[in-house]
Design a protein around this motif. Structure first.
Motif, PDB file in Angstrom:
ATOM      1  N   LEU A  33       4.473  -2.015  27.550  1.00 29.58           N
ATOM      2  CA  LEU A  33       4.419  -2.666  26.245  1.00 29.58           C
ATOM      3  C   LEU A  33       4.491  -1.632  25.131  1.00 29.58           C
ATOM      4  CD1 LEU A  33       1.505  -5.153  26.917  1.00 29.58           C
ATOM      5  CD2 LEU A  33       3.906  -5.707  26.769  1.00 29.58           C
ATOM      6  N   SER A  34       4.900  -2.098  23.963  1.00 31.69           N
ATOM      7  CA  SER A  34       4.868  -1.232  22.780  1.00 31.69           C
ATOM      8  C   SER A  34       4.383  -2.054  21.594  1.00 31.69           C
ATOM      9  CB  SER A  34       6.247  -0.644  22.496  1.00 31.69           C
ATOM     10  OG  SER A  34       7.158  -1.668  22.190  1.00 31.69           O
ATOM     11  N   ALA A  35       3.794  -1.353  20.632  1.00 31.15           N
ATOM     12  CA  ALA A  35       3.260  -2.009  19.443  1.00 31.15           C
ATOM     13  C   ALA A  35       3.514  -1.109  18.243  1.00 31.15           C
ATOM     14  CB  ALA A  35       1.771  -2.276  19.593  1.00 31.15           C
ATOM     15  N   THR A  36       3.514  -1.703  17.067  1.00 28.13           N
ATOM     16  CA  THR A  36       3.699  -0.957  15.834  1.00 28.13           C
ATOM     17  C   THR A  36       2.348  -0.776  15.165  1.00 28.13           C
ATOM     18  OG1 THR A  36       5.892  -1.890  15.565  1.00 28.13           O
ATOM     19  CG2 THR A  36       4.902  -0.897  13.630  1.00 28.13           C
ATOM     20  N   LEU A  37       2.058   0.453  14.782  1.00 27.79           N
ATOM     21  CA  LEU A  37       0.807   0.800  14.129  1.00 27.79           C
ATOM     22  C   LEU A  37       1.137   1.276  12.717  1.00 27.79           C
ATOM     23  CD1 LEU A  37      -2.285   1.405  14.571  1.00 27.79           C
ATOM     24  CD2 LEU A  37      -1.568   3.710  15.076  1.00 27.79           C
ATOM     25  N   MET A  38       0.473   0.708  11.721  1.00 27.77           N
ATOM     26  CA  MET A  38       0.695   1.123  10.339  1.00 27.77           C
ATOM     27  C   MET A  38      -0.533   1.889   9.874  1.00 27.77           C
ATOM     28  SD  MET A  38       2.475  -2.329   8.893  1.00 27.77           S
ATOM     29  CE  MET A  38       2.754  -1.683   7.284  1.00 27.77           C
TER      30      MET A  38
ATOM     31  N   ILE B  78       0.860  -1.178   0.000  1.00 25.79           N
ATOM     32  CA  ILE B  78       0.000   0.000   0.000  1.00 25.79           C
ATOM     33  C   ILE B  78       0.897   1.228   0.000  1.00 25.79           C
ATOM     34  CG2 ILE B  78      -1.786   1.253   1.270  1.00 25.79           C
ATOM     35  CD1 ILE B  78      -2.567  -1.443   2.520  1.00 25.79           C
ATOM     36  N   PRO B  79       0.701   2.152  -0.935  1.00 18.05           N
ATOM     37  CA  PRO B  79       1.571   3.333  -0.967  1.00 18.05           C
ATOM     38  C   PRO B  79       1.280   4.284   0.194  1.00 18.05           C
ATOM     39  CG  PRO B  79      -0.141   3.503  -2.623  1.00 18.05           C
ATOM     40  CD  PRO B  79      -0.266   2.139  -2.018  1.00 18.05           C
ATOM     41  N   ASN B  80       2.280   5.029   0.597  1.00 18.05           N
ATOM     42  CA  ASN B  80       2.195   6.060   1.639  1.00 18.05           C
ATOM     43  C   ASN B  80       1.891   5.515   3.034  1.00 18.05           C
ATOM     44  OD1 ASN B  80       2.636   7.957  -0.390  1.00 18.05           O
ATOM     45  ND2 ASN B  80       0.447   8.141  -0.778  1.00 18.05           N
ATOM     46  N   VAL B  81       2.147   4.254   3.292  1.00 19.06           N
ATOM     47  CA  VAL B  81       1.946   3.699   4.627  1.00 19.06           C
ATOM     48  C   VAL B  81       3.169   4.025   5.464  1.00 19.06           C
ATOM     49  CG1 VAL B  81       1.740   1.587   5.967  1.00 19.06           C
ATOM     50  CG2 VAL B  81       0.454   1.853   3.878  1.00 19.06           C
ATOM     51  N   LYS B  82       2.911   4.527   6.663  1.00 14.63           N
ATOM     52  CA  LYS B  82       4.000   4.818   7.596  1.00 14.63           C
ATOM     53  C   LYS B  82       3.790   4.002   8.854  1.00 14.63           C
ATOM     54  CE  LYS B  82       5.069   9.359   5.909  1.00 14.63           C
ATOM     55  NZ  LYS B  82       5.315  10.746   6.226  1.00 14.63           N
ATOM     56  N   ARG B  83       4.896   3.624   9.470  1.00 16.14           N
ATOM     57  CA  ARG B  83       4.861   2.854  10.708  1.00 16.14           C
ATOM     58  C   ARG B  83       5.060   3.812  11.879  1.00 16.14           C
ATOM     59  NH1 ARG B  83       6.614  -2.941  10.198  1.00 16.14           N
ATOM     60  NH2 ARG B  83       6.568  -3.338   7.976  1.00 16.14           N
ATOM     61  N   TYR B  84       4.228   3.619  12.901  1.00 13.20           N
ATOM     62  CA  TYR B  84       4.327   4.418  14.112  1.00 13.20           C
ATOM     63  C   TYR B  84       4.422   3.471  15.299  1.00 13.20           C
ATOM     64  CZ  TYR B  84       2.606   8.125  11.076  1.00 13.20           C
ATOM     65  OH  TYR B  84       2.458   9.014  10.050  1.00 13.20           O
ATOM     66  N   ARG B  85       5.234   3.824  16.272  1.00 14.17           N
ATOM     67  CA  ARG B  85       5.411   3.009  17.468  1.00 14.17           C
ATOM     68  C   ARG B  85       4.577   3.637  18.580  1.00 14.17           C
ATOM     69  NH1 ARG B  85       7.340  -1.914  18.510  1.00 14.17           N
ATOM     70  NH2 ARG B  85       9.382  -1.713  17.612  1.00 14.17           N
ATOM     71  N   ILE B  86       3.636   2.846  19.141  1.00 16.27           N
ATOM     72  CA  ILE B  86       2.828   3.324  20.254  1.00 16.27           C
ATOM     73  C   ILE B  86       3.175   2.503  21.486  1.00 16.27           C
ATOM     74  CG2 ILE B  86       0.927   4.192  18.849  1.00 16.27           C
ATOM     75  CD1 ILE B  86      -0.618   1.645  19.488  1.00 16.27           C
TER      76      ILE B  86
ATOM     77  N   SER C 207      -1.960   9.258  20.185  1.00 12.15           N
ATOM     78  CA  SER C 207      -2.406   9.155  21.575  1.00 12.15           C
ATOM     79  C   SER C 207      -3.800   8.533  21.647  1.00 12.15           C
ATOM     80  CB  SER C 207      -2.391  10.515  22.258  1.00 12.15           C
ATOM     81  OG  SER C 207      -3.337  11.369  21.662  1.00 12.15           O
ATOM     82  N   ASP C 208      -4.678   8.886  20.705  1.00 10.16           N
ATOM     83  CA  ASP C 208      -6.014   8.293  20.669  1.00 10.16           C
ATOM     84  C   ASP C 208      -5.930   6.806  20.317  1.00 10.16           C
ATOM     85  OD1 ASP C 208      -8.893   8.339  20.728  1.00 10.16           O
ATOM     86  OD2 ASP C 208      -8.837   8.293  18.533  1.00 10.16           O
ATOM     87  N   ALA C 209      -5.063   6.453  19.392  1.00 11.88           N
ATOM     88  CA  ALA C 209      -4.908   5.050  18.996  1.00 11.88           C
ATOM     89  C   ALA C 209      -4.353   4.217  20.148  1.00 11.88           C
ATOM     90  CB  ALA C 209      -4.007   4.954  17.780  1.00 11.88           C
ATOM     91  N   ALA C 210      -3.436   4.778  20.930  1.00  8.82           N
ATOM     92  CA  ALA C 210      -2.869   4.056  22.067  1.00  8.82           C
ATOM     93  C   ALA C 210      -3.928   3.817  23.142  1.00  8.82           C
ATOM     94  CB  ALA C 210      -1.691   4.826  22.648  1.00  8.82           C
ATOM     95  N   LYS C 211      -4.858   4.755  23.298  1.00  8.15           N
ATOM     96  CA  LYS C 211      -5.938   4.576  24.280  1.00  8.15           C
ATOM     97  C   LYS C 211      -6.916   3.492  23.832  1.00  8.15           C
ATOM     98  CE  LYS C 211      -5.914   9.377  25.760  1.00  8.15           C
ATOM     99  NZ  LYS C 211      -6.639  10.649  25.678  1.00  8.15           N
ATOM    100  N   ARG C 212      -7.196   3.399  22.536  1.00  2.00           N
ATOM    101  CA  ARG C 212      -8.184   2.460  22.029  1.00  2.00           C
ATOM    102  C   ARG C 212      -7.605   1.080  21.739  1.00  2.00           C
ATOM    103  NH1 ARG C 212     -10.111   3.817  17.058  1.00  2.00           N
ATOM    104  NH2 ARG C 212      -8.484   5.319  16.695  1.00  2.00           N
ATOM    105  N   PHE C 213      -6.291   0.940  21.747  1.00  2.00           N
ATOM    106  CA  PHE C 213      -5.640  -0.319  21.423  1.00  2.00           C
ATOM    107  C   PHE C 213      -5.926  -1.351  22.504  1.00  2.00           C
ATOM    108  CE2 PHE C 213      -1.943  -3.141  20.903  1.00  2.00           C
ATOM    109  CZ  PHE C 213      -2.004  -3.356  19.552  1.00  2.00           C
ATOM    110  N   ASP C 214      -6.142  -2.605  22.109  1.00  2.00           N
ATOM    111  CA  ASP C 214      -6.441  -3.692  23.041  1.00  2.00           C
ATOM    112  C   ASP C 214      -5.121  -4.277  23.556  1.00  2.00           C
ATOM    113  OD1 ASP C 214      -7.599  -5.649  24.514  1.00  2.00           O
ATOM    114  OD2 ASP C 214      -8.507  -6.718  22.824  1.00  2.00           O
ATOM    115  N   TRP C 215      -4.603  -3.696  24.634  1.00  2.00           N
ATOM    116  CA  TRP C 215      -3.300  -4.087  25.146  1.00  2.00           C
ATOM    117  C   TRP C 215      -3.336  -5.477  25.775  1.00  2.00           C
ATOM    118  CZ3 TRP C 215       0.648  -1.663  23.354  1.00  2.00           C
ATOM    119  CH2 TRP C 215       0.518  -0.343  22.953  1.00  2.00           C
TER     120      TRP C 215
END
Length: 69
Positions: free
Chosen positions: A18-23, A3-11, A37-45
């Motif tokens: 814990l840490s996870a990678t969000l694309m 997929i073009p223009n996908v960036k990886r972010y570490r939350i 910050s919103d994605a880290a709150k909604r993530f199922d840790w």
């Protein structure tokens, strides 16, 4: 096909353990820090930590038997 223009972010989890990678593909005018910050709150840790434990689980009693001579 990638997929073009996908960036990886570490939350990281709220407790920082814990840490996870969000694309994601984000629009140009979005606030990246607010999105992450919103994605880290909604993530199922809890499910993420259980999946990581299952991935590295060592099976006991399934070792290869040595052949006796």
């Amino acid at each position: 096909m990638a997929i073009p223009n996908v960036k990886r972010y570490r939350i990281s989890s709220p407790d920082g353990a814990l840490s996870a990678t969000l694309m994601a593909v984000l629009p140009k005018d979005v606030d990246v820090n607010a999105y992450l910050s919103d994605a880290a709150k909604r993530f199922d840790w809890k499910a993420h930590s259980e999946a990581m434990q299952k991935q590295f689980k060592v099976r006991v009693g399934q070792q290869k038997q040595k052949k006796a001579k």
